[in-house]
Structures are given as C-alpha cells and as structure tokens.
Design an enzyme around this catalytic site. Sequence first.
Site, PDB file in Angstrom:
ATOM      1  N   SER A 114       0.803  -1.212   0.000  1.00  0.00           N
ATOM      2  CA  SER A 114       0.000   0.000   0.000  1.00  0.00           C
ATOM      3  C   SER A 114       0.845   1.275   0.000  1.00  0.00           C
ATOM      4  O   SER A 114       1.608   1.511  -0.909  1.00  0.00           O
ATOM      5  CB  SER A 114      -0.962  -0.040   1.183  1.00  0.00           C
ATOM      6  OG  SER A 114      -1.867   1.021   1.112  1.00  0.00           O
ATOM      7  N   HIS A 115       0.733   2.059   1.046  1.00  0.00           N
ATOM      8  CA  HIS A 115       1.405   3.356   1.106  1.00  0.00           C
ATOM      9  C   HIS A 115       2.771   3.261   1.782  1.00  0.00           C
ATOM     10  O   HIS A 115       3.408   4.282   2.012  1.00  0.00           O
ATOM     11  CB  HIS A 115       0.516   4.315   1.888  1.00  0.00           C
ATOM     12  CG  HIS A 115       0.117   3.736   3.214  1.00  0.00           C
ATOM     13  ND1 HIS A 115      -0.751   2.673   3.311  1.00  0.00           N
ATOM     14  CD2 HIS A 115       0.507   4.026   4.467  1.00  0.00           C
ATOM     15  CE1 HIS A 115      -0.887   2.348   4.587  1.00  0.00           C
ATOM     16  NE2 HIS A 115      -0.138   3.147   5.308  1.00  0.00           N
ATOM     17  N   ASP A 278      -2.250   6.413  -3.462  1.00  0.00           N
ATOM     18  CA  ASP A 278      -1.096   5.762  -2.836  1.00  0.00           C
ATOM     19  C   ASP A 278      -0.499   4.680  -3.727  1.00  0.00           C
ATOM     20  O   ASP A 278      -0.854   4.555  -4.901  1.00  0.00           O
ATOM     21  CB  ASP A 278      -1.492   5.193  -1.474  1.00  0.00           C
ATOM     22  CG  ASP A 278      -2.439   4.014  -1.609  1.00  0.00           C
ATOM     23  OD1 ASP A 278      -3.181   3.964  -2.600  1.00  0.00           O
ATOM     24  OD2 ASP A 278      -2.432   3.134  -0.727  1.00  0.00           O
ATOM     25  N   ASP A 280      -0.845   1.452  -4.220  1.00  0.00           N
ATOM     26  CA  ASP A 280      -1.686   0.504  -4.948  1.00  0.00           C
ATOM     27  C   ASP A 280      -3.000   1.117  -5.431  1.00  0.00           C
ATOM     28  O   ASP A 280      -3.875   0.391  -5.921  1.00  0.00           O
ATOM     29  CB  ASP A 280      -1.968  -0.731  -4.086  1.00  0.00           C
ATOM     30  CG  ASP A 280      -2.683  -0.380  -2.794  1.00  0.00           C
ATOM     31  OD1 ASP A 280      -2.426   0.707  -2.243  1.00  0.00           O
ATOM     32  OD2 ASP A 280      -3.506  -1.187  -2.325  1.00  0.00           O
ATOM     33  N   ASP A 282      -5.585   2.627  -3.890  1.00  0.00           N
ATOM     34  CA  ASP A 282      -6.884   2.544  -3.212  1.00  0.00           C
ATOM     35  C   ASP A 282      -7.174   3.753  -2.316  1.00  0.00           C
ATOM     36  O   ASP A 282      -8.310   3.963  -1.919  1.00  0.00           O
ATOM     37  CB  ASP A 282      -7.044   1.219  -2.443  1.00  0.00           C
ATOM     38  CG  ASP A 282      -5.976   0.985  -1.408  1.00  0.00           C
ATOM     39  OD1 ASP A 282      -5.039   1.794  -1.310  1.00  0.00           O
ATOM     40  OD2 ASP A 282      -6.079  -0.038  -0.698  1.00  0.00           O
ATOM     41  N   ARG A 283      -6.144   4.542  -2.004  1.00  0.00           N
ATOM     42  CA  ARG A 283      -6.390   5.706  -1.141  1.00  0.00           C
ATOM     43  C   ARG A 283      -6.513   6.987  -1.960  1.00  0.00           C
ATOM     44  O   ARG A 283      -6.109   7.025  -3.115  1.00  0.00           O
ATOM     45  CB  ARG A 283      -5.233   5.885  -0.162  1.00  0.00           C
ATOM     46  CG  ARG A 283      -5.126   4.748   0.813  1.00  0.00           C
ATOM     47  CD  ARG A 283      -4.114   5.065   1.879  1.00  0.00           C
ATOM     48  NE  ARG A 283      -4.138   4.024   2.897  1.00  0.00           N
ATOM     49  CZ  ARG A 283      -3.707   4.169   4.136  1.00  0.00           C
ATOM     50  NH1 ARG A 283      -3.205   5.324   4.514  1.00  0.00           N
ATOM     51  NH2 ARG A 283      -3.779   3.172   4.999  1.00  0.00           N
ATOM     52  N   LYS A 377     -11.411  -0.109  -1.328  1.00  0.00           N
ATOM     53  CA  LYS A 377     -11.491   1.336  -1.449  1.00  0.00           C
ATOM     54  C   LYS A 377     -10.853   1.716  -2.779  1.00  0.00           C
ATOM     55  O   LYS A 377     -10.079   0.943  -3.341  1.00  0.00           O
ATOM     56  CB  LYS A 377     -10.817   2.019  -0.278  1.00  0.00           C
ATOM     57  CG  LYS A 377      -9.387   1.624  -0.028  1.00  0.00           C
ATOM     58  CD  LYS A 377      -8.952   2.144   1.342  1.00  0.00           C
ATOM     59  CE  LYS A 377      -7.567   1.654   1.701  1.00  0.00           C
ATOM     60  NZ  LYS A 377      -7.524   1.029   3.021  1.00  0.00           N
TER      61      LYS A 377
HETATM   62  C1  G1P Z   1      -4.282   1.452   8.200  1.00  0.00           C
HETATM   63  C2  G1P Z   1      -5.496   2.345   8.293  1.00  0.00           C
HETATM   64  C3  G1P Z   1      -6.748   1.559   7.970  1.00  0.00           C
HETATM   65  C4  G1P Z   1      -6.600   0.885   6.610  1.00  0.00           C
HETATM   66  C5  G1P Z   1      -5.325   0.083   6.562  1.00  0.00           C
HETATM   67  C6  G1P Z   1      -5.073  -0.482   5.179  1.00  0.00           C
HETATM   68  O1  G1P Z   1      -4.386   0.410   9.136  1.00  0.00           O
HETATM   69  O2  G1P Z   1      -5.611   2.933   9.561  1.00  0.00           O
HETATM   70  O3  G1P Z   1      -7.843   2.429   7.998  1.00  0.00           O
HETATM   71  O4  G1P Z   1      -7.678   0.039   6.367  1.00  0.00           O
HETATM   72  O5  G1P Z   1      -4.212   0.896   6.917  1.00  0.00           O
HETATM   73  O6  G1P Z   1      -4.927   0.506   4.225  1.00  0.00           O
HETATM   74  P1  G1P Z   1      -3.688   0.447  10.570  1.00  0.00           P
HETATM   75  O7  G1P Z   1      -2.216   0.648  10.335  1.00  0.00           O
HETATM   76  O8  G1P Z   1      -4.270   1.614  11.297  1.00  0.00           O
HETATM   77  O9  G1P Z   1      -4.049  -0.869  11.179  1.00  0.00           O
HETATM   78 ZN    ZN Z   2      -3.290   1.324  -0.422  1.00  0.00          ZN
END
Ligand code: G1P
Ligand code: ZN
Length: 544
Positions: A114-115, A278, A280, A282-283, A377
């Site tokens: 992800s990010h 981000d 991938d 999704d954000r 998302k």
């Molecule tokens: C974080 C975000 C959560 C999201 C997840 C995946 O998780 O807070 O909302 O679904 O990344 O993108 P966390 O690190 O808080 O468990």
């Molecule tokens: Zn992501």
Amino acid sequence: MSAPCTIATAPYDDQKPGTSGLRKRVTRFQEPNYLENFVQSVFDCLEGYAGATLVVGGDGRFHNDIAIQTILKMAAANGFGRVLVGEGGLLSTPAVSHLIRKNEAFGGIILSASHNPGGPDGDFGIKYNGANGGPAPESVTDAVYARSRIINAYKIVDTDDVDLSGLGKTKIGNMVVEIVDSVADYAQLMTQLFDFEAISALFKGGFGFRFDAMHAVTGPYAKEIFVRQLGAPARSVINGEPSPTFGGGHPDPNLVHAKLIYDEAMMPDGPHLCAASDGDGDRNLIIGRQCFVTPSDSLAVIAANAHLAPGYADGLAGVARSMPTSGAVDQVAHAEGMPMFETPTGWKFFGNLLDSGDITICGEESAGTGSSHVREKDGLWAVLMWLNILAVRKQSVAEIMDSHWAKYGRNYYARHDFEEVDAKGAGDLMNSLEAQLPKLSGHETPAGTIQSADMFAYYDQFDGSVTEGQGIRLLFANGSRIVYRLSGTGTVGATLRVYIERYEAKDGALDLKTEEALAPLIVLSRELAGIDRFTGRSAPDVIT
Ligand code: G1P
Ligand code: ZN
C-alpha cells in the site's frame, strides 16, 4: 518441459496477516520459501479452485515482478485453470477487485504494501481477495495463518518465467496465463458511474486540476482517464510513471509526502482541485484551492452528493465508516434518513454490508473511500466523484465544505500517530487504559464529561463473527471523542494511533482552526493514556 514439483519446506510463525494482508520488509520476502509458504497456505485453505480463474497483479513495487512469477508457477502447480495478470504485472487494488468480479474469478492475489515505502530496503506485501472481489474475511486469514505454522511442502511448476510485457495468452503446464490491459476494464467501469461529459466540460472551461500518482500504480490509470478520456491537460498528472522504488519517494498521499501538490493547492491562484493516490491506488487525498478536505469530511460530502453522479442517481441504500473515522457521515445519514454502520478498521469489514446491499458507500479516516462498484477502497473513484460533484454544483471545494457544515454541523478531527514505538510499551498502554475503562465513564475533564468508555467489538450480523479488541473509545457528552488503537499494518515495533474529534452543530463555531478546536482534547488524550510514560514520546510523529 514444465513439470509440477513438490518442495519440502519449514513453517514460519510470522505470517499473520494484519489489517490488510501480510506485510513485511522486502528482505524477508526475499528469503527462500517465505512467499511460497504463504501462497501455498492460502491455496491449502481454499476449496474448489481446480480449473478456476485467479487474478494476479501488484503496484509495481520492488520484488513485484519476481513474486508474480512465483505465484504464476504455484497457481499452475496447484491446479488453477487460468490466471489473469495485468500487463507488466501492474494492477491497482481496485482494478484487481473489478477484474475478479467482472470475470467471475475464484479470487485474486494482490501484491502491495500500500502506502509503505518500496525499494530493496522497503516493504512488500501480499493479500488474498475472494470471489466477491474483497479482502478475505478473518475466518480465512486466520486459517491461512494457522496453516502457515505447520505447512511442510509447497507445489510449483519448474519452468521459465513468463514474459509479461505484452498483452496475450500463454501457458504454464495446463494453466492459461492471460496478460490483460491493466487499465481498460477499470476505466470502462468509471464511465458507467460518472458523468464524463460534465467533467470534460469542466476541464474545457479551464478548471485547474493536479493529480500526483506518486510514481505508483495509478499513473497509467490517471493518464488514460483524466487526460485521454476527460481531456485534462497532460501536465495535470505528475509522477505518472510507476517505478519499483516509487521514484525514491514514499507513496503515502498525506500532507508530508504529497507536499508538492499541497503547497500548490494552498496558493491563492493554485489548481481548483489537487488529488493524489497511494502505492496501490486505493487511497485518495483531496485538496481544494486553499481548502484541505479531511478524509472523514470527504466521505460525508460524497454521501451527501453522490446522487449527482449517474451511477448513484437513485440515492444510497446506506453508508458505513470504520470506527475511528469521524462522525461527519453519521450526521449526513441521520439528516437524510439513511442507515449508518460502524465497523472495525480495515476494508474487509465493509464486504458483507456491500454484498447484502445494505450500504452503497463507505470509508475510513485513513484516506479510503469507496462504493459497491468494487470491494476495495478506490482512490481514482473518489477523485472522479469529487470532479463530478464540482462539475454539477459549479462551486469551489471551499464553498461546498462551508455549505456542508452549515447544513450538517462540523466534526473537527485529527489523527496523531506515534510510530515505531516499543511494542511492549504500546501494549502496556492499551492494557492500562482498558483496565481504567470502568472508572473513565462519567469522569469529568476540562474538555467535557466522558459519557461512555469501552473497547470496540463488532458483531457481523451476516456471518455471525465477533471481532474484539478493536480500539478504545471515549465518548463525551458534548459529542467529542477520543479513540486509541494500535496499527495492524506497521512492520517495525508498534504504532499507536490516537484519533481526536469534536463536534459543533450547524449553529456552532464552524470556522475554528482544527488545532485550536482540538487543543484541550489533545492534551487530555496524552494524559489519560500516559503516552509519555509508556512510549517515551511527548509528541506524535505524524498528524493527519
Ligand atoms: C491502516 C489504516 C486503515 C486501513 C489500513 C489499510 O491500518 O488505519 O484504515 O484500512 O491501513 O490501508 P492500521 O495501520 O491503522 O491498522
Ligand atoms: Zn493502499
């Protein structure tokens, strides 16, 4: 000649998937059999996929190419009939979700952290999504984890790598590998949901737009949709070439890592809308001219205005938000007579509500917003939704926010992250706070009286599962709220997240600066939990 073989292996005990799959350092995934064990554990926990279709793709980060080849060979050895893979191994997370649904695939594997940063010293990740296109439920991820601790062999076909650089079909053993356009089907879906004519007209009228793809997966999607199909100027998309190291950057669309567009948006004559996604895809990050929109507010505005987009013209069945997300969307749901559901953090909890048709739109405070069009998302979807709303309402982002608060009230909101803290200290902090819960409710503080204090648990009415320990909630009589939880996606130590919120009704103080509005609650959030004492930190690393 490609032959399936079985390779003996030893189990790992660190393959417990977090909020969104298994996420570790690249170096861990490079260790012999580490990825293979996880993939085989997934396949071992699924039934009935002989001859079926699997979708595979990732965000292009370092190790994406290598991991995909391994997965293709393992899918063939395990008896899948067909794998759809994005060209060059690239697929955004929402695009994988869509391809699974559109092709009625058995499931999909997404490669992304992800990010999180990429590159040889960065992070890598893997996640399994089921036939509905969404992340596997906890019953599956728990079973996969249990399997990964006892697995002793995996199956793989011994063959050459597949060239993923062009569209077309090839075979590994009996399994067809179909390399598909990473963007086309997803872009087609967007045309069905949004008013492309109205958005094109907006761009023709000189609307200033900037999208930062952060050298991650959304570059090709953004160029096709915003520039080629909607006619935005080519310069609207920046950092549009995916790279294994994300161009040396950190693909987290927050105010720190997407500072360039933030600064641009804050100029009096800056673009009318700046946005980013981000790693991938999704954000989303949404910033109007001199007007930053918090993800929680964005969800609320989308819920209140989605009917302006053709795909949502009939209105919404209901909405959902993750527990730490602000109550802004609750206000919209209440005023518009829509059901509102509160779920634990992580997109997988929205799946059953979307499948049942109880909700149409959902979101999280962490820049995730989406709808029933896929089961993830979707960053570009959120940007298109904003463009659609702006095109129809013909107002600026700031005007839309002001009128929104004047109608529904305002939820001032901030998240404070204490990153890479000692895991034991963070665990002790949560335990100590939990032990104090009974005496916290009814407690009077300088920021108001705490009306209730609890540890959030979620009962899923559809599968009967109960998910406990999802974060501590302190609800104040005046509508304020403080939430504490530990991140499920960090890869080093623990990350403590503290979510602080204050509600002002529509006739209240709507023009405060967020820091000012939240100041007493912020002080209180640190004192009540003893953050300093347990973590040695007097200030958060990141405020969003
Ligand atoms: C974080 C975000 C959560 C999201 C997840 C995946 O998780 O807070 O909302 O679904 O990344 O993108 P966390 O690190 O808080 O468990
Ligand atoms: Zn992501």
